[in-house]
Design an enzyme around this catalytic site. Structure first.
Site, short mmCIF file in Angstrom:
data_model
loop_
_atom_site.label_atom_id
_atom_site.label_comp_id
_atom_site.label_asym_id
_atom_site.label_seq_id
_atom_site.Cartn_x
_atom_site.Cartn_y
_atom_site.Cartn_z
N HIS A 88 0.84 -1.28 -0.14
CA HIS A 88 0.01 -0.14 0.06
C HIS A 88 0.82 1.44 -0.08
O HIS A 88 0.19 2.32 -0.31
CB HIS A 88 -0.92 0.07 1.11
N HIS A 172 -6.66 -3.58 11.45
CA HIS A 172 -5.81 -4.03 10.64
C HIS A 172 -3.97 -3.89 10.98
O HIS A 172 -3.43 -4.91 11.43
CB HIS A 172 -5.71 -3.61 9.16
N HIS A 411 -7.62 -9.23 8.14
CA HIS A 411 -8.45 -8.47 7.04
C HIS A 411 -9.78 -9.13 7.22
O HIS A 411 -10.08 -10.09 7.86
CB HIS A 411 -7.86 -9.16 5.78
ZN ZN Z 1 -2.19 -4.53 4.97
ZN ZN Z 2 -3.21 -5.21 1.53
#
Ligand code: ZN
Ligand code: ZN
Length: 615
Positions: A88, A172, A411
């Site tokens: 990310h 997360h 997740h």
């Molecule tokens: Zn991540």
């Molecule tokens: Zn990711």
């Protein structure tokens, strides 16, 4: 009756409805039917927002980048980064220093603190292979990047040229957030990676309290559901302890920050409670994991109640039974032990070195705890369960090590995603960050569940454009003397419509200075045309076209806003003069057309005596 705005003076009224179609585009440059190199574009109302800027862990060099070639980097207004994970954030320094991007970049404080470590580590890891062109950026580029980043808190509302955005805690990893972007009343929520389940140190992702029109949601786990936390922790500890008791080594390949701290909390707590395990060392073979502890201590206030209460007694991240090492040379491989090493998918580096060393022995274990992307050894071990393994020096050996997969991946699973959508009730759902088959199965379920409610579900490929149309109601605020009386439905207001940051305001012309800081200027246009015909001929033809030739002065005819100077005998030129605006310009054009026609058409003179003037 539908409200409308009326523009223009007198007979030149122009109306347009307050409602119109507005097209929003969403384009993944990465994370479209894949996990890795998350990077998505939102285009709406002339603004372009980029969400995340990651690199694909399964590729090297420029191959690992999102499809930056598909976009003019200079046209991007904002880059919003959800969290520090490589997939990310790893391309942020590249995008800021190697492209023409000039927009602003936002992320949370902990994300920036940890990104600095992740980017430095990314240089080291990706720089190993010169055949792939070395690393994508340098330490100097990182420093330049850090100086350009603006940090925000959760829920802090920011507005940049009419684009409003704010973020929520996404669970997360520490500092992870999901962004809501609002442009002209349309709201898009980009979740990034999120988890609605609290773990040992993080809160569950928040539920936004505002209506969302477009939800862009990760689909990493498709329609799968996660094992309950207690159960997975029990299985994990059993796998670790049973291996040690058989005299084996336990390899925990993890990315050094994020899940690593969750597992270290679990192991340290278990070791504290079980003194018989103290003879088995737990080693964290990562300089980065050690360096990030300072950030974890700084931002404990962003973690859950459990960890904050523990912190009242002693710092939960000062582990009693974990030993940090920064290089393989420090590690003495002479007894059963637990070693946590990065990277998490065994691509290269310390975790791969240890795997190569231990993979031939059946009493050893490797416990894979995170999500594994395509093109990595960890993914191959889980999918293909191979009988042999090719070491990094090319030698093929039998693969005897026990491979465990116990997901601690933070997740959302299918249950969490469904509940999230049920509460949020978006009009459109765009799936990203999922392998094609996972995404397809999730899409199928979501379509069957929400299609009858008119909710659209999309799963675009990389560079594929999702186009959504909004029928937007516009609201104009009336200010100044025009607002003394409440506007009536069906009535009309005469003023100037000001459009700023997607907001409309109607104000009287004389009050623009007071309410909008604008000065009123008048532009006078003047045009001279050679003209040799009798003056009365022109006057006659103009009177056929215009009702409002109001009188005759010594040297010109007067329309309400346009002067026509009679040609002086010595000069033989006619002059038009008018205050310029779109309507007056149009009238002046038609007068000019008459002048030019009369100038070239003598036969028209014959009609002069048979038609009366219309004054
Ligand atoms: Zn991540
Ligand atoms: Zn990711």
């Amino acid at each position: 009756m539908e409200p409308h705005i009326t523009l223009g003076p007198g007979s030149a009224k122009r109306s347009f409805p307050f409602q119109g179609d507005e097209t929003l585009e969403f384009i993944p440059l990465g994370a479209g039917n894949e996990v890795g190199r998350s990077c998505c574009l939102l285009k709406f109302k002339g603004k372009t927002i980029m969400f995340d800027c990651g690199a694909h862990p399964g590729y090297r060099g420029e191959e690992s980048l999102p499809f930056f070639d598909e976009v003019d980097a200079e046209s991007i207004d904002l880059l919003l980064v959800t969290h520090f994970h490589v997939d990310h954030a790893a391309s942020v320094p590249y995008f800021l220093t190697k492209t023409t991007f000039k927009g602003k970049v936002y992320m949370t404080y902990p994300t920036l603190a940890i990104c600095k470590l992740v980017w430095s580590d990314f240089i080291k890891v990706s720089g190993i292979s010169e055949q792939y062109g070395g690393s994508l950026y340098t330490e100097k580029d990182i420093q330049e990047t850090v100086n350009k980043i603006i940090c925000i808190d959760y829920h802090q509302e920011v507005e940049v040229e009419g684009v409003k955005f704010w973020c929520y805690n996404a669970g997360h990893v520490l500092g992870a957030c999901m962004f809501i972007v609002q442009i002209a009343g349309v709201r898009l929520l980009y979740t990034g990676d999120y988890s609605r389940q609290e773990d040992r140190h993080l809160m569950a992702a928040e539920m936004p309290s505002v209506q969302v029109h477009v939800l862009v949601v990760e689909s990493t786990y498709g329609v799968q559901t996660h094992e309950p936390r207690r159960s997975r922790e029990k299985r994990f500890l059993e796998a670790v302890v049973s291996t040690l008791q058989l005299g084996g080594r336990v390899l925990l390949p993890v990315f050094a920050i994020g899940r690593a701290q969750e597992l270290l909390l679990l192991l340290d707590e278990y070791w504290r409670k079980n003194p018989e395990l103290h003879r088995y060392p737990i080693i964290c073979l990562s300089g980065m994991a050690k360096r990030c502890i300072a950030s974890y201590q700084t931002y404990i206030n962003q973690m859950n109640n459990r960890i904050r209460h523990l912190n009242d007694i002693e710092n939960p991240f000062e582990f009693r039974h974990i030993r940090y090492m920064t290089t393989m040379a420090e590690f003495q491989d002479n007894c059963p032990c637990v070693v946590m090493a990065s990277p998490g998918m065994l691509q290269n580096g310390p975790s791969r070195d240890l795997f190569d060393r231990w993979c031939e022995y059946r009493h050893n274990s490797v416990v894979i705890t995170g999500y594994c992307v395509q093109n990595t050894l960890a993914k191959e071990l889980l999918d293909a369960q191979p009988a042999t393994h090719t070491l990094q020096d090319g030698k093929e050996v039998p693969l005897k090590i026990r491979v465990h997969y116990i997901s601690f991946s933070a997740h959302a699973d299918f249950i969490q995603t469904s509940q999230f959508i049920d509460e949020l009730r978006p009009s459109h759902i765009v799936l990203v960050h999922g392998e094609a088959n996972m995404m397809a199965s999730l899409k199928k379920q979501l379509v069957s569940k929400y299609e009858h409610m008119g909710v659209g579900v999309w799963s675009p490929q990389n560079t594929e454009n999702v186009t959504l149309t909004f029928h937007e109601s516009k609201v104009a605020k009336v200010v100044g003397s025009l607002a003394v009386e409440r506007p009536k439905t069906g009535g009309s207001l005469h003023g100037v419509v000001l459009h700023k940051n997607f907001q409309l305001t109607i104000v009287g012309v004389d009050e623009m200075g007071a309410h909008a800081g604008l000065e009123v200027s008048h532009l006078i246009q003047r045009q001279s045309i050679p003209f040799h015909q009798p003056w009365d001929v022109l006057r006659f033809h103009l009177s056929k076209l215009f009702d409002s030739i109001s009188g005759r002065c010594s040297s010109y005819f007067l329309l309400p806003f346009l002067l026509i100077y009679e040609p002086q005998t010595a000069i033989n030129m006619i002059q038009l003069e008018w205050a310029s605006n779109p309507v007056n310009d149009l009238v002046a054009d038609s007068v000019l057309s008459v002048v030019l026609q009369v100038r070239h058409s003598c036969w028209e003179c014959s009609t002069l005596l048979t038609n009366p003037y219309r004054l």
